[in-house]
Motif scaffolding. Structure first.
Motif, PDB file in Angstrom:
ATOM      1  N   LYS A  32      -2.324  14.382  -7.501  1.00 13.38           N
ATOM      2  CA  LYS A  32      -2.687  13.261  -6.626  1.00 13.38           C
ATOM      3  C   LYS A  32      -3.263  12.108  -7.440  1.00 13.38           C
ATOM      4  CE  LYS A  32      -3.370  15.544  -2.193  1.00 13.38           C
ATOM      5  NZ  LYS A  32      -4.167  15.554  -0.961  1.00 13.38           N
ATOM      6  N   ALA A  33      -4.137  12.434  -8.375  1.00 10.38           N
ATOM      7  CA  ALA A  33      -4.738  11.388  -9.207  1.00 10.38           C
ATOM      8  C   ALA A  33      -3.671  10.661 -10.010  1.00 10.38           C
ATOM      9  CB  ALA A  33      -5.773  12.003 -10.140  1.00 10.38           C
ATOM     10  N   GLN A  34      -2.767  11.409 -10.634  1.00  7.14           N
ATOM     11  CA  GLN A  34      -1.733  10.783 -11.462  1.00  7.14           C
ATOM     12  C   GLN A  34      -0.782   9.944 -10.613  1.00  7.14           C
ATOM     13  OE1 GLN A  34      -1.795  11.044 -14.966  1.00  7.14           O
ATOM     14  NE2 GLN A  34      -0.532   9.225 -14.583  1.00  7.14           N
ATOM     15  N   ALA A  35      -0.456  10.422  -9.420  1.00  9.64           N
ATOM     16  CA  ALA A  35       0.408   9.657  -8.528  1.00  9.64           C
ATOM     17  C   ALA A  35      -0.234   8.318  -8.158  1.00  9.64           C
ATOM     18  CB  ALA A  35       0.714  10.457  -7.271  1.00  9.64           C
ATOM     19  N   ALA A  36      -1.546   8.325  -7.940  1.00 15.60           N
ATOM     20  CA  ALA A  36      -2.250   7.088  -7.606  1.00 15.60           C
ATOM     21  C   ALA A  36      -2.227   6.111  -8.784  1.00 15.60           C
ATOM     22  CB  ALA A  36      -3.687   7.396  -7.196  1.00 15.60           C
ATOM     23  N   VAL A  37      -2.514   6.618  -9.977  1.00 16.12           N
ATOM     24  CA  VAL A  37      -2.506   5.762 -11.173  1.00 16.12           C
ATOM     25  C   VAL A  37      -1.119   5.167 -11.393  1.00 16.12           C
ATOM     26  CG1 VAL A  37      -2.736   5.760 -13.682  1.00 16.12           C
ATOM     27  CG2 VAL A  37      -4.434   6.951 -12.277  1.00 16.12           C
ATOM     28  N   GLY A  57       0.786  -1.217   0.000  1.00 15.79           N
ATOM     29  CA  GLY A  57       0.000   0.000   0.000  1.00 15.79           C
ATOM     30  C   GLY A  57       0.819   1.269   0.000  1.00 15.79           C
ATOM     31  N   ALA A  58       0.203   2.352  -0.502  1.00 16.18           N
ATOM     32  CA  ALA A  58       0.830   3.669  -0.521  1.00 16.18           C
ATOM     33  C   ALA A  58      -0.165   4.723  -0.084  1.00 16.18           C
ATOM     34  CB  ALA A  58       1.367   3.985  -1.918  1.00 16.18           C
ATOM     35  N   MET A  59       0.333   5.764   0.554  1.00 16.53           N
ATOM     36  CA  MET A  59      -0.465   6.892   1.022  1.00 16.53           C
ATOM     37  C   MET A  59      -0.137   8.124   0.188  1.00 16.53           C
ATOM     38  SD  MET A  59      -2.622   8.277   3.188  1.00 16.53           S
ATOM     39  CE  MET A  59      -2.750   7.047   4.504  1.00 16.53           C
ATOM     40  N   ILE A  60      -1.179   8.844  -0.231  1.00 13.51           N
ATOM     41  CA  ILE A  60      -1.002  10.111  -0.942  1.00 13.51           C
ATOM     42  C   ILE A  60      -1.767  11.169  -0.157  1.00 13.51           C
ATOM     43  CG2 ILE A  60      -1.377  11.353  -3.101  1.00 13.51           C
ATOM     44  CD1 ILE A  60      -1.357   8.609  -4.515  1.00 13.51           C
ATOM     45  N   SER A  61      -1.035  12.004   0.568  1.00 14.07           N
ATOM     46  CA  SER A  61      -1.646  13.011   1.425  1.00 14.07           C
ATOM     47  C   SER A  61      -0.665  14.145   1.648  1.00 14.07           C
ATOM     48  CB  SER A  61      -2.047  12.405   2.775  1.00 14.07           C
ATOM     49  OG  SER A  61      -2.569  13.401   3.639  1.00 14.07           O
ATOM     50  N   ILE A  99      -5.885   7.847  -1.091  1.00 15.08           N
ATOM     51  CA  ILE A  99      -5.764   9.248  -1.470  1.00 15.08           C
ATOM     52  C   ILE A  99      -6.546  10.080  -0.462  1.00 15.08           C
ATOM     53  CG2 ILE A  99      -6.030  10.936  -3.320  1.00 15.08           C
ATOM     54  CD1 ILE A  99      -6.469   8.519  -5.218  1.00 15.08           C
ATOM     55  N   HIS A 100      -5.854  10.955   0.218  1.00 18.70           N
ATOM     56  CA  HIS A 100      -6.483  11.766   1.252  1.00 18.70           C
ATOM     57  C   HIS A 100      -6.555  13.213   0.777  1.00 18.70           C
ATOM     58  CE1 HIS A 100      -6.181  14.451   4.847  1.00 18.70           C
ATOM     59  NE2 HIS A 100      -7.182  13.695   5.239  1.00 18.70           N
ATOM     60  N   LEU A 101      -7.758  13.795   0.823  1.00 14.69           N
ATOM     61  CA  LEU A 101      -7.967  15.192   0.435  1.00 14.69           C
ATOM     62  C   LEU A 101      -8.454  15.973   1.647  1.00 14.69           C
ATOM     63  CD1 LEU A 101      -8.016  17.249  -1.948  1.00 14.69           C
ATOM     64  CD2 LEU A 101     -10.463  16.724  -2.143  1.00 14.69           C
ATOM     65  N   ASN A 140       4.848   6.509   1.633  1.00 20.47           N
ATOM     66  CA  ASN A 140       4.258   7.816   1.364  1.00 20.47           C
ATOM     67  C   ASN A 140       4.723   8.316   0.005  1.00 20.47           C
ATOM     68  OD1 ASN A 140       2.602   8.931   3.627  1.00 20.47           O
ATOM     69  ND2 ASN A 140       4.425   8.430   4.817  1.00 20.47           N
ATOM     70  N   ILE A 141       3.783   8.755  -0.819  1.00 22.85           N
ATOM     71  CA  ILE A 141       4.107   9.315  -2.128  1.00 22.85           C
ATOM     72  C   ILE A 141       3.899  10.826  -2.057  1.00 22.85           C
ATOM     73  CG2 ILE A 141       3.501   9.386  -4.571  1.00 22.85           C
ATOM     74  CD1 ILE A 141       2.601   6.476  -4.331  1.00 22.85           C
ATOM     75  N   THR A 142       4.972  11.570  -2.280  1.00 20.71           N
ATOM     76  CA  THR A 142       4.907  13.029  -2.210  1.00 20.71           C
ATOM     77  C   THR A 142       4.485  13.601  -3.553  1.00 20.71           C
ATOM     78  OG1 THR A 142       6.645  13.079  -0.524  1.00 20.71           O
ATOM     79  CG2 THR A 142       6.204  15.134  -1.724  1.00 20.71           C
ATOM     80  N   VAL A 143       3.505  14.488  -3.535  1.00 23.52           N
ATOM     81  CA  VAL A 143       3.012  15.140  -4.744  1.00 23.52           C
ATOM     82  C   VAL A 143       3.348  16.621  -4.663  1.00 23.52           C
ATOM     83  CG1 VAL A 143       0.967  15.735  -6.097  1.00 23.52           C
ATOM     84  CG2 VAL A 143       1.154  13.471  -5.048  1.00 23.52           C
ATOM     85  N   GLU A 144       4.106  17.102  -5.609  1.00 19.13           N
ATOM     86  CA  GLU A 144       4.473  18.515  -5.619  1.00 19.13           C
ATOM     87  C   GLU A 144       3.211  19.377  -5.718  1.00 19.13           C
ATOM     88  OE1 GLU A 144       7.277  21.684  -8.129  1.00 19.13           O
ATOM     89  OE2 GLU A 144       7.219  19.547  -8.695  1.00 19.13           O
ATOM     90  N   GLY A 145       3.135  20.399  -4.869  1.00 21.65           N
ATOM     91  CA  GLY A 145       1.985  21.300  -4.887  1.00 21.65           C
ATOM     92  C   GLY A 145       0.813  20.832  -4.055  1.00 21.65           C
ATOM     93  N   ALA A 146       0.889  19.648  -3.450  1.00 17.34           N
ATOM     94  CA  ALA A 146      -0.168  19.189  -2.539  1.00 17.34           C
ATOM     95  C   ALA A 146       0.051  19.860  -1.196  1.00 17.34           C
ATOM     96  CB  ALA A 146      -0.134  17.670  -2.396  1.00 17.34           C
ATOM     97  N   ASN A 147      -0.945  20.620  -0.728  1.00 14.25           N
ATOM     98  CA  ASN A 147      -0.721  21.469   0.439  1.00 14.25           C
ATOM     99  C   ASN A 147      -1.799  21.396   1.504  1.00 14.25           C
ATOM    100  OD1 ASN A 147      -2.864  22.888  -0.705  1.00 14.25           O
ATOM    101  ND2 ASN A 147      -1.554  24.464  -1.602  1.00 14.25           N
ATOM    102  N   GLY A 148      -2.807  20.549   1.340  1.00  8.89           N
ATOM    103  CA  GLY A 148      -3.860  20.437   2.349  1.00  8.89           C
ATOM    104  C   GLY A 148      -4.927  21.505   2.275  1.00  8.89           C
TER     105      GLY A 148
END
Length: 400
Positions: free
Chosen positions: A275-280, A238-242, A293-295, A258-266
């Protein structure tokens, strides 16, 4: 089979008069979820065990398959894991928010909390302010660590788990009765205000119409957590995207990546497509079986009391994450199951969390159903499908 959880933090709500008696989830333009609901199972799930506080900590532990009554040791220790803090068994971790207090001439105890997030302060500004205070407060007993945005960490060496109030529970209220009973924590909060109230960054923020980040606020105390391995528990990689340290910490504790997504800021203006592309990519290229995927945006907008922005956050989740996910997964030919749900409600009326059950949607690409349902709180209740224990939902996802 691949597995996806799309968690819209705090997305569930109550009917709101300005929305024609609809909830934000019901009112928001969600074409992807509308289509999915007609092919999915919907229902209610109880994510908060009876007697426990309705926080994102307990709720997300439940959703990811860990019974909070067994595994929960406090919120801040989970966040400490995410930023690499090495806690000893006798240490206590506390969340250190940088909040906005009213900047009137009243004594500290008579001030009120204006904003628990200081206008969603950037991590860069927060780092400067954190250092300004901790240069004067840090000691052998108290160690501060930078987190993300307004969310930071205090480690109290050989400390005590003391009762503390989340700042988002007392928005707009006078803070006196909610301050720490521990004298040192109280004095550190007071001292932080004196250091920050006229800091150049806050002078600049006020000139820009932003809320000043003018006080520390401690809460969420707890001891070192010990989660069992997610992969050993469910036999899934499993992987977390948050963008949120709490979720990253749960992933670290569970042995997930943990997968880091540039520009993801909460915040509302996070990188949805990223986030979507990182999950795919995680599922189709990198060999993961499961992504979470946590939003954070719907919850933040709920705390801010903004109906329009909460509706917009849900719309963006639908059109900029779920739609992109579904299209790419369908094109890949891989079978997948998609679970969409909030962790807890964050009603606009209250601007804080409640323990009510939340609606879930479960879609299986290999076995689409035929219904006339829509995905919202009322129809989820009418479906008659109820998961009484939230931590059993993950096993249900993997067993179907």
């Amino acid at each position: 089979m691949k597995y996806i959880v799309m968690l819209g933090d705090g997305m569930s709500d109550e009917p709101i008069e300005s929305l024609g008696g609809k909830t934000p989830l019901e009112y928001a333009e969600t074409p992807t979820l509308d289509a999915l609901a007609k092919m999915s199972e919907i229902g209610l799930v109880h994510t908060i065990p009876e007697g426990m506080s309705p926080g994102s900590d307990t709720a997300n532990l439940s959703v990811i398959g860990y019974d909070p009554k067994e595994y929960y040791t406090g919120r801040s220790p989970l966040e400490a894991l995410s930023i690499g803090v090495d806690m000893d068994a006798e240490d206590v971790a506390l969340r250190c928010n940088i909040v906005t207090l009213s900047d009137d001439d009243l004594p500290y105890e008579e001030k009120s909390i204006i904003d628990h997030s200081s206008s969603e302060i950037s991590t860069e500004d927060a780092e400067v302010l954190l250092k300004a205070v901790t240069d004067q407060l840090e000691s052998e007993t108290y160690h501060f660590y930078l987190g993300t945005s307004y969310r930071h960490c205090l480690i109290w060496t050989k400390g005590q788990v003391v009762p503390l109030t989340p700042p988002h529970d007392v928005l707009g209220q006078t803070i006196g009765e909610y301050l720490p009973e521990d004298e040192m924590l109280l004095q550190m909060q007071k001292r932080s205000y004196e250091i920050l109230k006229d800091h150049p960054i806050n002078v600049e923020r006020k000139a820009k119409g932003l809320n000043p980040a003018n006080s520390f606020w401690f809460w969420g105390a707890g001891t070192k957590p010990a989660l069992s391995s997610f992969e050993e528990k469910y036999h899934k990689k499993g992987a977390m995207i948050s963008a949120v340290d709490l979720l990253k910490g749960i992933a670290v504790g569970a042995g997930m990546d943990n997968i880091t997504v540039e520009g993801a800021n909460g915040g509302l203006h996070t990188n949805y497509e990223g986030k979507a592309q990182a999950a795919v990519d995680a599922l189709l290229k990198d060999g993961y079986d499961f992504v979470y995927i946590h939003l954070e945006a719907p919850d933040e907008m709920g705390h801010q009391g903004s109906v329009e922005r909460k509706v917009e956050a849900i719309h963006r989740m639908d059109t900029r994450i779920i739609d992109m996910l579904k299209k790419q997964m369908d094109e890949s030919g891989e079978d997948y199951r998609l679970l969409v749900l909030p962790d807890h409600p964050t009603p606009i009326r209250l601007r804080t969390h409640v323990s009510d059950p939340v609606p879930y949607l479960l879609y299986d690409s290999s076995a689409p159903q035929e219904h006339g349902w829509h995905y919202n709180e009322e129809e989820a209740q009418k479906s008659g499908n109820v998961v009484a224990k939230g931590h059993e939902l993950m096993g249900y996802l993997f067993s179907r």
